[in-house]
Design a protein around this motif. Structure first.
Motif, PDB file in Angstrom:
ATOM      1  N   ARG A 189       0.793  -1.243   0.000  1.00 51.27           N
ATOM      2  CA  ARG A 189       0.000   0.000   0.000  1.00 51.27           C
ATOM      3  C   ARG A 189       0.827   1.295   0.000  1.00 51.27           C
ATOM      4  NH1 ARG A 189      -4.134  -0.614   4.184  1.00 51.27           N
ATOM      5  NH2 ARG A 189      -5.364  -1.609   2.549  1.00 51.27           N
ATOM      6  N   PRO A 190       1.896   1.405   0.829  1.00 51.25           N
ATOM      7  CA  PRO A 190       2.622   2.683   0.862  1.00 51.25           C
ATOM      8  C   PRO A 190       3.218   3.056  -0.501  1.00 51.25           C
ATOM      9  CG  PRO A 190       3.263   1.270   2.696  1.00 51.25           C
ATOM     10  CD  PRO A 190       2.420   0.434   1.799  1.00 51.25           C
ATOM     11  N   ASP A 191       3.630   2.056  -1.284  1.00 54.82           N
ATOM     12  CA  ASP A 191       4.166   2.357  -2.616  1.00 54.82           C
ATOM     13  C   ASP A 191       3.039   2.664  -3.596  1.00 54.82           C
ATOM     14  OD1 ASP A 191       6.731   1.977  -1.853  1.00 54.82           O
ATOM     15  OD2 ASP A 191       6.824  -0.121  -2.502  1.00 54.82           O
ATOM     16  N   TYR A 192       1.956   1.909  -3.482  1.00 56.44           N
ATOM     17  CA  TYR A 192       0.851   2.077  -4.438  1.00 56.44           C
ATOM     18  C   TYR A 192       0.280   3.489  -4.336  1.00 56.44           C
ATOM     19  CZ  TYR A 192      -3.019   0.419  -7.349  1.00 56.44           C
ATOM     20  OH  TYR A 192      -3.891   0.219  -8.376  1.00 56.44           O
ATOM     21  N   TYR A 193      -0.043   3.879  -3.103  1.00 54.71           N
ATOM     22  CA  TYR A 193      -0.736   5.166  -2.932  1.00 54.71           C
ATOM     23  C   TYR A 193       0.253   6.259  -2.532  1.00 54.71           C
ATOM     24  CZ  TYR A 193      -4.699   2.114  -3.453  1.00 54.71           C
ATOM     25  OH  TYR A 193      -5.589   1.187  -3.954  1.00 54.71           O
ATOM     26  N   HIS A 194       1.411   6.251  -3.183  1.00 46.76           N
ATOM     27  CA  HIS A 194       2.384   7.314  -2.949  1.00 46.76           C
ATOM     28  C   HIS A 194       1.840   8.602  -3.574  1.00 46.76           C
ATOM     29  CE1 HIS A 194       6.078   9.592  -3.016  1.00 46.76           C
ATOM     30  NE2 HIS A 194       6.559   8.712  -2.156  1.00 46.76           N
ATOM     31  N   PRO A 195       1.938   9.733  -2.857  1.00 44.87           N
ATOM     32  CA  PRO A 195       1.374  10.983  -3.396  1.00 44.87           C
ATOM     33  C   PRO A 195       1.928  11.346  -4.773  1.00 44.87           C
ATOM     34  CG  PRO A 195       2.014  11.268  -1.096  1.00 44.87           C
ATOM     35  CD  PRO A 195       2.479   9.898  -1.499  1.00 44.87           C
ATOM     36  N   GLY A 254     -14.588  -2.582 -24.600  1.00 49.48           N
ATOM     37  CA  GLY A 254     -14.812  -3.924 -25.158  1.00 49.48           C
ATOM     38  C   GLY A 254     -13.743  -4.332 -26.149  1.00 49.48           C
ATOM     39  N   VAL A 255     -12.890  -3.375 -26.582  1.00 52.86           N
ATOM     40  CA  VAL A 255     -11.887  -3.683 -27.600  1.00 52.86           C
ATOM     41  C   VAL A 255     -10.507  -3.870 -26.965  1.00 52.86           C
ATOM     42  CG1 VAL A 255     -10.731  -2.779 -29.668  1.00 52.86           C
ATOM     43  CG2 VAL A 255     -13.191  -2.473 -29.366  1.00 52.86           C
ATOM     44  N   SER A 256     -10.235  -3.115 -25.887  1.00 53.10           N
ATOM     45  CA  SER A 256      -8.935  -3.220 -25.219  1.00 53.10           C
ATOM     46  C   SER A 256      -9.119  -3.842 -23.850  1.00 53.10           C
ATOM     47  CB  SER A 256      -8.330  -1.836 -24.992  1.00 53.10           C
ATOM     48  OG  SER A 256      -8.338  -1.106 -26.166  1.00 53.10           O
ATOM     49  N   ASP A 257      -8.018  -4.408 -23.345  1.00 56.69           N
ATOM     50  CA  ASP A 257      -8.017  -4.874 -21.958  1.00 56.69           C
ATOM     51  C   ASP A 257      -7.943  -3.652 -21.038  1.00 56.69           C
ATOM     52  OD1 ASP A 257      -7.939  -6.621 -19.814  1.00 56.69           O
ATOM     53  OD2 ASP A 257      -5.760  -6.858 -19.878  1.00 56.69           O
ATOM     54  N   ILE A 258      -8.482  -3.784 -19.833  1.00 53.20           N
ATOM     55  CA  ILE A 258      -8.342  -2.731 -18.815  1.00 53.20           C
ATOM     56  C   ILE A 258      -7.741  -3.398 -17.583  1.00 53.20           C
ATOM     57  CG2 ILE A 258      -9.501  -1.014 -17.378  1.00 53.20           C
ATOM     58  CD1 ILE A 258     -11.821  -1.008 -19.338  1.00 53.20           C
ATOM     59  N   THR A 259      -6.718  -2.769 -17.007  1.00 52.76           N
ATOM     60  CA  THR A 259      -6.048  -3.370 -15.862  1.00 52.76           C
ATOM     61  C   THR A 259      -5.530  -2.264 -14.951  1.00 52.76           C
ATOM     62  OG1 THR A 259      -4.102  -4.672 -15.239  1.00 52.76           O
ATOM     63  CG2 THR A 259      -3.957  -3.525 -17.305  1.00 52.76           C
ATOM     64  N   ALA A 260      -5.266  -2.620 -13.700  1.00 51.16           N
ATOM     65  CA  ALA A 260      -4.537  -1.727 -12.791  1.00 51.16           C
ATOM     66  C   ALA A 260      -3.750  -2.618 -11.855  1.00 51.16           C
ATOM     67  CB  ALA A 260      -5.498  -0.842 -11.995  1.00 51.16           C
ATOM     68  N   HIS A 261      -2.668  -2.069 -11.293  1.00 56.19           N
ATOM     69  CA  HIS A 261      -1.824  -2.846 -10.392  1.00 56.19           C
ATOM     70  C   HIS A 261      -2.646  -3.341  -9.197  1.00 56.19           C
ATOM     71  CE1 HIS A 261       1.357  -1.600 -12.900  1.00 56.19           C
ATOM     72  NE2 HIS A 261       2.336  -1.807 -12.042  1.00 56.19           N
ATOM     73  N   VAL A 262      -2.039  -4.287  -8.475  1.00 58.63           N
ATOM     74  CA  VAL A 262      -2.705  -4.891  -7.319  1.00 58.63           C
ATOM     75  C   VAL A 262      -2.136  -4.264  -6.044  1.00 58.63           C
ATOM     76  CG1 VAL A 262      -2.940  -7.064  -6.045  1.00 58.63           C
ATOM     77  CG2 VAL A 262      -3.083  -7.053  -8.544  1.00 58.63           C
ATOM     78  N   ASP A 263      -3.017  -3.844  -5.147  1.00 65.48           N
ATOM     79  CA  ASP A 263      -2.603  -3.391  -3.815  1.00 65.48           C
ATOM     80  C   ASP A 263      -2.493  -4.655  -2.950  1.00 65.48           C
ATOM     81  OD1 ASP A 263      -2.454  -2.554  -1.190  1.00 65.48           O
ATOM     82  OD2 ASP A 263      -4.308  -1.373  -1.231  1.00 65.48           O
ATOM     83  N   PHE A 264      -1.264  -5.188  -2.825  1.00 71.39           N
ATOM     84  CA  PHE A 264      -1.094  -6.465  -2.126  1.00 71.39           C
ATOM     85  C   PHE A 264      -1.422  -6.348  -0.638  1.00 71.39           C
ATOM     86  CE2 PHE A 264       1.279  -7.789  -5.931  1.00 71.39           C
ATOM     87  CZ  PHE A 264       0.775  -9.075  -6.084  1.00 71.39           C
TER      88      PHE A 264
END
Ligand code: SAM
Length: 374
Positions: free
Chosen positions: A247-253, A277-287
């Motif tokens: 989390r601290p790295d993910y939500y770095h200001p 519907g044409v492209s993939d959508i993704t975001a990193h995981v907050d482990f």
């Protein structure tokens, strides 16, 4: 897809982003993952560790066998692969298990929960040689009545779970909704208040030290995703491989525009409203969120490492066996999977014990790494 989303917005007003993403990727007829199966690999939209070659599956098989032996060689036992896509990773794992340990292989119940019919049909075809060991289920909840010892795992599936998009506006977080302009184009709407209690609870630990306009992503669906997998295991592990941070790295200001990406033909972009519907959508995981959710469901974190370090340890016996007779092709796969500048540094692995009858001890180094992450 465009018409379907426009009609929903016209009827119900702006759509929450998680809702929009769930439709664009997983609508049973029109969704990105429902319409075709060739997203992964050179001819598709993106590569994963699975596309590197069969070594990744073999090394996962070795990790599973090590768990099976430490757990007292339970028979039967179960592997549940979430996000199995076209079945390539399952085929690589099953082939390796069959040759490394025929007894473990013969006692295995390999389950693929797959809600999308087209993917399920492709998996059945690809896994025909292993059909006696493999079951496909539309919903993993069906396994709760016959739990077995085993492992539920997935590669790059958590990053594909729908997420909320939120924006910091000085007075607090605002959810980003998707509206539709008079010309039919999709547009952002950040004027609606935050009313979803699950989203509010997930945002609470992030704090308030963000610049105006800071956008990021938050997933609230991990619990619903893990619960049926855990109910299917009498004891064992959850094991997730993905790109992401604690989390601290993910939500770095400084990460002002979050990690949302779209992928099409190996090109990354950042606007998910352009071609739904044409492209993939993704975001990193907050482990950290993953671990906290699993802990709330009774799990215990065992390890959080980058993929390079984790695979290198898993591969110890494999590397020793290759001494004196190196296979250049396999070593190239190993390097791509583990090198810090390639997949080894960008991807992380989280292992969590569930219902462990005799709790596994964890090393001091792992304890330290876990303490740094949450
Ligand atoms: C990025 S692909 C990864 C495919 C494969 N695991 C690999 O590493 O090459 C994500 C996969 O997760 C699947 N997926 C997403 N949510 C899922 C869910 N709730 N249950 C099962 N599969 C899911 C998608 O359909 C897609 O096949």
């Amino acid at each position: 897809m465009r018409g379907l989303l426009q009609a929903r917005i016209a009827a119900d007003g702006p759509l929450g982003f998680a809702d929009f993403m769930a439709s664009t990727l997983y609508h049973p007829d029109l969704g990105y993952y429902a319409r075709q199966v060739r997203q992964v690999g050179r001819a598709g939209d993106f590569f994963t560790s699975v596309s590197v070659g069969p070594l990744f599956g073999e090394l996962l098989a070795r990790r599973f066998l090590r768990w099976w032996q430490a757990a007292g060689t339970p028979q039967p036992w179960r592997l549940i692969e979430a996000g199995a896509h076209d079945g390539t990773l399952a085929a690589d794992i099953l082939a390796a298990l069959g040759s490394l340990h025929p007894t473990a292989f013969a006692a295995l119940d390999y389950v693929i929960p797959e809600p999308l019919p087209r993917l399920q049909a492709t998996q059945r075809e690809k896994l025909q040689p292993f059909a006696v060991r493999v079951r496909h289920l539309s919903n993993p909840a069906a396994l709760a009545s016959q739990p077995l010892p085993g492992i539920a795992f997935g590669n790059e599936v958590l990053d594909a779970l729908p997420f909320h998009l939120v924006e910091w506006q000085g007075d607090g977080w605002h959810p980003c909704h998707v509206g539709c302009g008079p010309n039919g184009a999709f547009c952002w709407d950040t004027a609606l208040p935050l009313t979803d209690p699950a989203l509010a609870a997930a945002l609470a630990p992030l704090g308030t030290a963000f610049p105006d306009g800071y956008r990021t992503e938050v997933r609230t669906g991990y619990g619903a995703f893990f619960a049926p997998l855990l109910a299917a295991l009498s004891s064992g592990m959850l094991l997730w491989l993905d790109y992401g941070f604690a989390r601290p790295d993910y939500y770095h200001p400084a990460r002002q525009q979050g990690t949302l990406r779209t992928f099409s033909r190996h090109r990354a972009a950042a606007d998910p409203l352009l071609d739904p519907g044409v492209s993939d959508i993704t975001a990193h995981v907050d482990f950290t969120a993953v671990a906290e959710t699993a802990i709330a469901l009774g799990c215990r974190p065992l390890l959080f490492r980058n993929q390079g370090g984790w695979l290198t340890e898993v591969a110890r016996d494999w590397l020793l066996a290759m001494e004196g007779k190196p296979d250049a092709g396999l070593l190239r796969q190993f390097q791509t999977l583990t090198h810090p500048a390639q997949l080894g540094g960008r991807f992380h692995v989280l292992e969590l014990a569930c219902n462990d009858p005799a709790p596994t001890a964890i090393s001091a180094a792992d304890h330290h790494r876990l303490a740094m992450a949450w």
